[in-house]
Write a protein that holds these residues in place. Structure first.
Motif, short mmCIF file in Angstrom:
data_model
loop_
_atom_site.label_atom_id
_atom_site.label_comp_id
_atom_site.label_asym_id
_atom_site.label_seq_id
_atom_site.Cartn_x
_atom_site.Cartn_y
_atom_site.Cartn_z
N ASP A 141 6.41 0.61 -8.42
CA ASP A 141 5.42 1.54 -7.87
C ASP A 141 4.01 1.04 -8.17
O ASP A 141 3.41 1.44 -9.16
N CYS A 142 3.44 0.14 -7.30
CA CYS A 142 4.09 -0.21 -6.06
C CYS A 142 3.81 -1.68 -5.72
O CYS A 142 3.59 -2.03 -4.57
N GLU A 175 -4.06 4.73 -4.76
CA GLU A 175 -3.12 5.79 -4.40
C GLU A 175 -2.83 6.70 -5.58
O GLU A 175 -2.73 7.93 -5.43
N ASN A 199 4.41 3.87 5.76
CA ASN A 199 3.96 3.82 4.37
C ASN A 199 5.14 3.44 3.48
O ASN A 199 6.21 4.04 3.56
N GLU A 201 6.72 3.07 -0.28
CA GLU A 201 6.53 3.72 -1.58
C GLU A 201 7.73 3.48 -2.48
O GLU A 201 8.68 2.79 -2.10
N THR A 248 2.21 11.12 -1.76
CA THR A 248 2.00 9.74 -1.32
C THR A 248 0.90 9.69 -0.28
O THR A 248 0.42 10.72 0.21
N ASP A 249 0.53 8.46 0.12
CA ASP A 249 -0.49 8.28 1.15
C ASP A 249 -0.06 8.87 2.50
O ASP A 249 -0.90 9.10 3.37
N ASP A 265 7.47 7.60 5.89
CA ASP A 265 7.32 7.40 4.45
C ASP A 265 8.67 6.92 3.92
O ASP A 265 9.66 7.66 3.97
N ALA A 267 10.82 4.97 0.74
CA ALA A 267 10.72 4.66 -0.69
C ALA A 267 12.09 4.35 -1.27
O ALA A 267 13.10 4.91 -0.84
#
Length: 832
Positions: A141-142, A175, A199, A201, A248-249, A265, A267
């Motif tokens: 991360d990240c 972030e 994005n 993550e 998150t962004d 998103d 991750a």
């Protein structure tokens, strides 16, 4: 999925193939290994020298990508280094705050195809952040996300097929400070041409990558293209409730006030016990995890670049909104339907299930039964009550079996960091509670020799179907999980299908059992997959769920595990509990409960809660209270991010720490520098620093604070305008490059320069206040406008993350299983 991890591809792979080995080289360069020692840039907190060095390295990598694109005759490439400052309102940890920032660094590469039609299309943004939070090198991360983004774009640029639309790779440097760098990027000229975003993550260094948030039509592209799709709208529903203390962004890019873009998103999700700790190192990255994420990201980016439906929706109402319902089945197939279909489909279960008792009564009537329709409905309602009781019993049985041994031994959380062990101690008792309300079936006349699906089981199943369909309808319309009704809906359909077998089940128990198994197969796979993912996620998150002030706090983690396992098991298998009740009697239920009790006792007697590999996160603040520009007092503040009491940590520390006069923190505003993270840290203790005498305090370097005011007007009415300035002073070469600033304002605040409008909050006593934080350059300047005659009361803090000698000594006195999030803060009072 059972096949989530592909074999890692080596660095000698063809240029047009994604290579985990090549991506890992970037991870080692940015984050290093062995807790950041040796190779790597170290702790990359916003404003730190390590973050600056990482940015220099990454800028060089983007230049290499630019040159790679420039060597082609079908692509143009531009590189931008963006210095961003600004502020915006946001909700973080369910708290309205203003987030101010200055001189954060973004690195961006834009690659544009030369073909006219492709060149004119909206661009796709691929984003990852290269900063890290306090106390970690942030390999997963990240740094890993950045590495995947760089390698994926490099692979695209090496592919002779070219690009179908412009591509922007954003590596943002802020972030972890609550997403300010992403907000800053939206002021860049390139942001206006974006059509969608991806994005990248991380929630931990292991497991497969999961699509856990989506907006607009982008989810369709992921589900079509990902070679190993792992997606769950249930995860998105849970995340959007705020139950998970993270963000998150994605929230900035998708927010209709800011980016307003459709996007994804994605991750990695497992081993959350090392997330945001010193153990998040390159060595902990699971082999194949970057390969899996990279191959999925690469395919999805290609699909989005070619998808007119997604990228053309930028800034349009059709580009936002609910993504509908989506999920994968073991990574082998995907299901997706839009929100309008989800509402119709999920709500249609209710009338279907409502008719089931009537249909059962009609079957009995044809056989000569005198039982009335309302009697059957009453029996079904009673069975629905049994199902609700099974949820309560699953939680209570598991929680009690776990808590009893801990109450006697005082040693909790021995299962932390070991998911299989946590499952072994909690699942048998939860299963006993789940089945117990239906266990009478196995005892009334014996299991063998009876019809598998008899009338009693059919009534139980129709009652369970009624309850589940009602919960689906409530959730779909007004509940916290509006898109996740498919999970319980599948269970309700199973109940209806098996209840129908009471009339037409095949001859012989074997054939009947096969029929039940066939009906259960798909609901079981979907529910067990989703709920096991959720269970693993929350098990890893036990270390960051927050702390409480409680003398019996050491029991709370065991009750929490019982609650988690019981609820997840009930949600995954409540629809099958009546069938299990045909085979599992009360004696077996007691035996299962005793199994959990014995296992929990063994764990409590033999295993500590934390270890070097699975550390406990602790917030540590060296606090200086400032009066008239000088440090008047110094103290230590320490608190937990989990339910394991901080007193246990202090008792295991060296005498230099354990013998300090620890007391509950006397003034919560001493932690204003870390607000609102401190909302989840409720067990903070404070002790005066015995090593700093009054003469020592005179030499402590503190930030300079200046507050000046003058009369002004606001909307034609008299007011008072104040300017506030906080900065580091003295020889800046001896200071960190950056500070974390915060302010809390109480009084008649009409406006400020930090955002368009202050957001009001209320403390525990109901008093209104306003809060803002700032990250970036060491100088923070802002203006306030006051109404009325009473002055505004200000509490301000300036915090630095670089450890002092005193901080290092204190950390060395803590147990080796502690991963400290450490800051040194100067706290001020002022008036406007």
């Amino acid at each position: 999925s059972l096949h989530w991890a592909p074999a890692p591809v080596g660095a000698d792979a063809p240029a047009e193939v994604f290579s985990e080995a090549r991506a890992l080289q970037h991870v080692w360069e940015i984050a290093g290994g062995d807790r950041g020692a040796g190779w790597g840039r170290g702790y990359r907190v916003v404003g730190s020298q390590a973050l600056h060095q990482a940015a220099e390295y990454l800028e060089g990598e983007l230049w290499s990508l630019k040159n790679l694109a420039g060597a082609r005759d079908d692509l143009d490439a531009e590189l931008a280094v963006q210095d961003v400052s600004g502020g915006f309102n946001q909700k973080f940890l369910l708290t309205n705050i203003t987030n101010s920032y200055s001189h954060l660094r973004n690195l961006a590469l834009r690659v544009t195809p030369r073909e006219e039609r492709a060149r004119s299309r909206p661009a796709l943004l691929v984003s990852a952040h290269f900063d890290a939070t306090l106390g970690t090198v942030g390999a997963s991360d990240c740094a890993a996300c950045v590495a995947v983004g760089i390698e994926a774009v490099r692979t695209l640029l090496s592919d002779p097929r070219g690009l179908d639309a412009p591509l922007v790779l954003l590596l943002n440097g802020g972030e972890e400070a609550f997403m300010p760098a992403a907000h800053g990027f939206l002021s860049h000229p390139w942001a206006g041409s974006l059509g969608a975003f991806v994005n990248l993550e991380s929630n931990g260094p292991g497991g497969y990558d999961l699509l856990f948030q989506a907006r607009g039509e982008a989810a369709k592209a992921y589900l079509r293209a990902a070679p190993r799709p792992h997606a769950s709208v249930c995860a998105q529903d849970i995340f959007s409730t705020g139950a998970i203390p993270a963000d998150t962004d994605f929230s900035v890019f998708a927010d209709s006030r800011y980016g307003n873009l459709p996007g994804l998103d994605i991750a990695t999700i497992n081993h959350g016990e090392v997330y945001h700790t010193r153990e998040d190192t390159a060595e902990k990255l699971a082999p194949g995890s970057l390969q899996a994420m990279g191959e999925n990201a690469l395919a999805v980016v290609r699909e989005l670049l070619a998808d007119d439906e997604v990228t053309s929706s930028a800034k349009e109402a059709t580009g936002g909104g609910e993504p509908g319902t989506y999920f994968d089945v073991l990574g082998l197939l995907v299901v997706h339907y839009p929100r309008c279909v989800a509402v119709w489909l999920h709500l249609s279960l209710a009338p279907l299930c409502l008719m089931a008792p009537w249909a059962l009564a009609m079957q009995e009537k044809r056989k000569g039964s005198k039982r009335g329709v309302w009697e059957v409905y009453a029996e079904a309602a009673w069975s629905a009550g049994r199902c609700l009781a099974s949820a309560l019993l699953a939680v209570v049985a598991s929680g009690v079996a776990l808590a009893l041994p801990v109450a006697l031994t005082g040693n909790a959380m021995g299962w932390y960091g070991e998911p299989l062990l946590a499952l072994a101690v909690s699942l048998p008792a939860a299963a006993a509670g789940l089945v117990a309300p239906f266990a009478h079936q196995a005892e009334e006349a014996g299991v063998f020799g009876r019809r598998l699906v008899d009338r009693k089981l059919a009534v139980h199943l129709t009652g369970v179907a009624l309850l589940l369909s009602a919960l689906v309808a409530i959730n779909t319309l007004k509940g916290p999980l509006p898109n996740s009704g498919y999970l319980m809906g599948l269970g309700a359909l199973f109940c209806l299908a098996v209840a129908a077998m009471a009339e037409r089940q095949p001859e012989g128990r074997v054939w009947a059992a096969l029929g039940v198994a066939a009906a259960a197969a798909f609901p079981a796979v979907v529910n067990l997959q989703m709920h096991s993912i959720g269970w693993l996620f929350f098990i890893g998150r036990f270390g960051v769920l927050g702390s409480l002030q409680s003398a019996q706090g050491y029991i709370l983690p065991e009750l929490g595990l019982g609650l988690l396992t019981g609820i997840m098991l009930w949600a995954a298998a409540s629809w099958y509990a009546p069938v299990l009740g045909k085979f599992i009697g009360r004696r077996v239920c007691w035996a299962l409960w005793a199994t959990s009790l014995v296992a929990a006792t063994a764990v409590s007697l033999t295993r500590p809660a934390f270890s070097v590999e699975h550390p406990k996160r602790v917030l540590l603040q060296h606090t200086f209270e400032v009066v008239e520009g000088r440090a008047a007092s110094a103290s230590w503040v320490i608190g937990s991010t989990d339910l394991f009491p901080i007193q246990r940590v202090l008792a295991s520390s060296s005498e230099a720490v354990s013998r300090l006069p620890w007391m509950p923190i006397r003034d919560e505003d001493l932690l204003v520098g870390l607000f609102p993270v401190t909302k989840v840290i409720q067990d903070s203790l404070q002790a005066e620093d015995p090593l700093l005498s009054p003469s020592d305090l005179e030499h402590v370097k503190i930030p300079a604070l200046r507050v000046e005011g003058e009369p002004c007007t606001q909307d034609g009415s008299p007011a008072r305008c104040c300017s506030v300035e906080m900065s580091l002073r003295g020889d800046e070469s001896t200071w960190p490059l950056s500070m974390m600033h915060s302010v809390k304002v109480q009084g008649d605040l009409l406006g400020w320069s930090l955002s368009s409008e202050p957001q009001v909050l209320h403390d525990a006593q109901g008093r209104a206040f306003y809060a803002a934080r700032h990250m970036g350059a060491n100088l923070w300047k802002f203006g306030l406008v006051r109404g009325g005659e009473a002055p505004l009361e200000l509490r301000l803090a300036g915090c630095v993350a670089d450890p002092s000698d005193s901080m290092r000594d204190f950390q060395a006195s803590l147990p080796d299983y502690v991963s400290a999030l450490s800051v040194t803060c100067s706290v001020f009072r002022a008036q406007c």
